[in-house]
Design an enzyme around this catalytic site. Structure first.
Site, PDB file in Angstrom:
ATOM      1  N   LYS A 115       0.855  -1.193   0.000  1.00  0.00           N
ATOM      2  CA  LYS A 115       0.000   0.000   0.000  1.00  0.00           C
ATOM      3  C   LYS A 115       0.886   1.237   0.000  1.00  0.00           C
ATOM      4  CE  LYS A 115      -3.968   2.008   2.514  1.00  0.00           C
ATOM      5  NZ  LYS A 115      -4.901   1.884   3.663  1.00  0.00           N
ATOM      6  N   SER A 147      -9.937   2.287   2.590  1.00  0.00           N
ATOM      7  CA  SER A 147      -9.004   2.947   1.705  1.00  0.00           C
ATOM      8  C   SER A 147      -8.023   2.001   1.015  1.00  0.00           C
ATOM      9  CB  SER A 147      -8.197   3.980   2.492  1.00  0.00           C
ATOM     10  OG  SER A 147      -7.388   3.341   3.472  1.00  0.00           O
ATOM     11  N   SER A 176     -10.388   0.169   6.939  1.00  0.00           N
ATOM     12  CA  SER A 176      -9.764   0.181   5.606  1.00  0.00           C
ATOM     13  C   SER A 176      -9.098  -1.108   5.166  1.00  0.00           C
ATOM     14  CB  SER A 176      -8.741   1.312   5.525  1.00  0.00           C
ATOM     15  OG  SER A 176      -9.397   2.508   5.232  1.00  0.00           O
TER      16      SER A 176
HETATM   17  N1  GLN Z   1     -13.310   4.797   5.542  1.00  0.00           N
HETATM   18  C1  GLN Z   1     -12.838   5.300   6.804  1.00  0.00           C
HETATM   19  C2  GLN Z   1     -12.437   6.738   6.661  1.00  0.00           C
HETATM   20  O1  GLN Z   1     -12.610   7.252   5.622  1.00  0.00           O
HETATM   21  C3  GLN Z   1     -11.704   4.450   7.290  1.00  0.00           C
HETATM   22  C4  GLN Z   1     -10.426   4.748   6.654  1.00  0.00           C
HETATM   23  C5  GLN Z   1      -9.316   3.890   7.132  1.00  0.00           C
HETATM   24  O2  GLN Z   1      -9.509   2.914   7.868  1.00  0.00           O
HETATM   25  N2  GLN Z   1      -8.102   4.290   6.783  1.00  0.00           N
HETATM   26  O3  GLN Z   1     -11.962   7.346   7.571  1.00  0.00           O
END
Ligand code: GLN
Length: 493
Positions: free
Chosen positions: A79, A159, A183
């Site tokens: 990532k 994400s 995410s």
């Molecule tokens: N979708 C969540 C956010 O936008 C979680 C993101 C994440 O876990 N990095 O904050």
């Protein structure tokens, strides 16, 4: 598609070790698959030479009769939130475009030390903020999945959507993810793969671009529970460079895998039966209970009474921490610098940040700055912290009655790209089942359960007690064995 690209972490590692094929053959096969999959937009940069060099090192070790490491000969996707020495690291933002770290994150270094190689840096939601992979400066990531009878581009989740897309499309056997509020788990659920967020502190955050430091955790994403266990073992461990890293030995999770749940109690939180949750997801949850019962577990009802406050609290705590963490991107130290003619220092900060951050990141910084400002701090931030404590206490009480909790990972299956991005609140609701475990720092995993009537994957989530990744993996294995999930996206890319 070559057969080697159908293999997962364990099969590659064991096949390289026993000489069924060489690590170089594996790396070449995946490098080709990656090059052929530009339509997914899963990678921001590819690093075929890194994968080949690690493969050659594994093959040379084998020739000398040396131990190859627990990820020996396995090429993975990284990532693009992990700093990789000499390889551009952007967090999918314009502000970090061109930033090439002089150092390697602890987690990526551990993976290389365990024998893995890197296929490339995976796309993500910008600064890991998002649930659909539509906030990257480098363009949306496409899921390899399509809804039956439709050609609409689908979200791979976020994400870690580059990670989920690449693993589901079999252009990487596994990938790293990070999970601040879902995410790893939500993209895993959207794409029919496994992903585990370990207990907060298991994996070092050193060298991982910070979003919300009290929540951020790295973890593996792969197509099986076994592969996640192996990769997590390689990633985890105490790191003196991260003050929040756990001073605990890394258990032998792979060796400890067992799908026999006799004597285990699995809790079903009644508050997770929410309005708006897809009927098919509720049905798969019922099916999950049956599978775990079949594995020997007893199913008990538990209550997590503060669940409905978890999401709003998360969307205060996470942006608050983000607003502080992202203050460092000022045009002076890294990446982009926008210096309008005749501008002073303040103008440069403003111009750089205006040009360098995307809309969602700006929204989070604005919310975070607001909830931390004098006069609002107690009304928002302090209240959210109190809720966070109550959410943790809910889990403590529930875990007095059960060993692990079973819940859906997400309230819906994947949705078409573009369908929710005008509506941030609905987008945020996607994380409703994921954020409670994040706020409480608990290990949690998503395992594919089935496909819905539209042919899209659905995931089940297991949440465990602190430090009990083994219990989570074992319940995941019991589900995996019974679900027999073998659906694959049809290749269109
Ligand atoms: N979708 C969540 C956010 O936008 C979680 C993101 C994440 O876990 N990095 O904050």
């Amino acid at each position: 598609m070559s057969e080697l690209t159908n293999l997962g972490v364990k099969a590659i590692r064991d096949g390289v070790a026993d000489g069924s094929f060489t690590a170089r053959e594996v790396a070449e096969a995946f490098n080709t698959a990656v090059a052929d999959a530009a339509d997914l937009n899963a990678f921001i940069v590819t690093t075929p030479d890194h994968a080949l060099a690690a493969a050659d090192a594994a093959d040379a070790k084998r020739a000398r009769g040396e131990d190859l490491g627990i990820m020996g000969g396995v090429p993975i996707g990284m990532k693009d939130l992990f700093a990789t020495k000499g390889v551009q690291t952007t967090a999918a933002s314009h502000i970090l475009e061109g930033f090439t770290p002089e150092y390697e994150s602890t987690v990526s270094q551990k993976l290389w030390d365990a024998g893995a190689g890197m296929l490339g840096k995976l796309n993500l939601d910008q600064f890991a903020m998002g649930s659909s992979n539509e906030t990257s400066y480098f363009g949306n990531v496409n899921s390899p999945w399509r809804k039956e009878g439709s050609n609409a581009a689908m979200s791979p989740g976020g994400s870690s959507g580059g990670s989920s897309s690449a693993v589901a499309a079999r252009i990487a056997p596994a990938a790293t993810g990070t999970d601040t509020g879902g995410s790893i788990r939500q993209p895993a659920a959207f794409t029919g793969i496994c992903g585990i967020k370990p207990t907060y502190g298991r994996c070092s955050r050193w060298g991982v671009v910070a979003f919300a430091s009290s929540l951020d955790q790295a973890g593996p994403m792969a197509r099986s529970v076994e592969d996640c266990a192996i990769m997590l073992e390689a990633m985890a461990g105490f790191d003196p460079k991260d003050a929040t890293s756990l001073q605990m030995d890394v258990p032998a999770w792979e060796a400890g895998l067992s799908a026999d749940l006799k004597g285990k109690k699995i809790g079903i939180p009644k508050e997770y039966r929410m309005d708006g949750t897809d009927e098919e997801i509720l049905k798969s949850w019922e099916q999950g209970k049956e599978w775990l019962r079949d594995a020997g577990a007893t199913i008990v009802d538990v209550s997590l009474p503060h669940t409905k406050y978890a999401l709003p609290a998360y969307y205060i705590v996470a942006p608050a921490e983000a607003s502080s963490n992202l203050a460092r991107y000022d045009g002076v130290r890294y990446g982009l610098r926008d210096l309008p003619d005749g501008a002073g220092l303040q103008d440069m900060y403003a111009a750089t940040r205006a040009a360098g951050f995307g809309d969602e990141v700006k929204r989070r910084i604005l919310i975070g700055t607001y909830v931390l400002s004098a006069g609002f701090y107690d009304a928002y931030y302090t209240q959210a912290q109190k809720i966070r404590t109550l959410v943790s206490q809910d889990f403590e009480q529930a875990f007095a009655q059960c060993d692990a909790i079973l819940a859906p990972t997400t309230p819906t299956a994947s949705f078409p790209l573009g369908s929710l991005n005008e509506d941030p609140l609905t987008m945020y609701l996607n994380d409703v089942f994921a954020v409670p475990a994040s706020l409480a720092g608990l290990p949690a995993m998503s395992v594919p359960a089935t496909v819905n009537s539209g042919g899209l994957p659905l995931g089940l989530q297991i949440v465990g007690k602190p430090f009990d990744e083994q219990g989570v993996l074992n319940a995941g294995l019991a589900i995996q064995q019974r679900a027999g999930f073998d659906a694959q996206p049809e290749k269109w890319w």
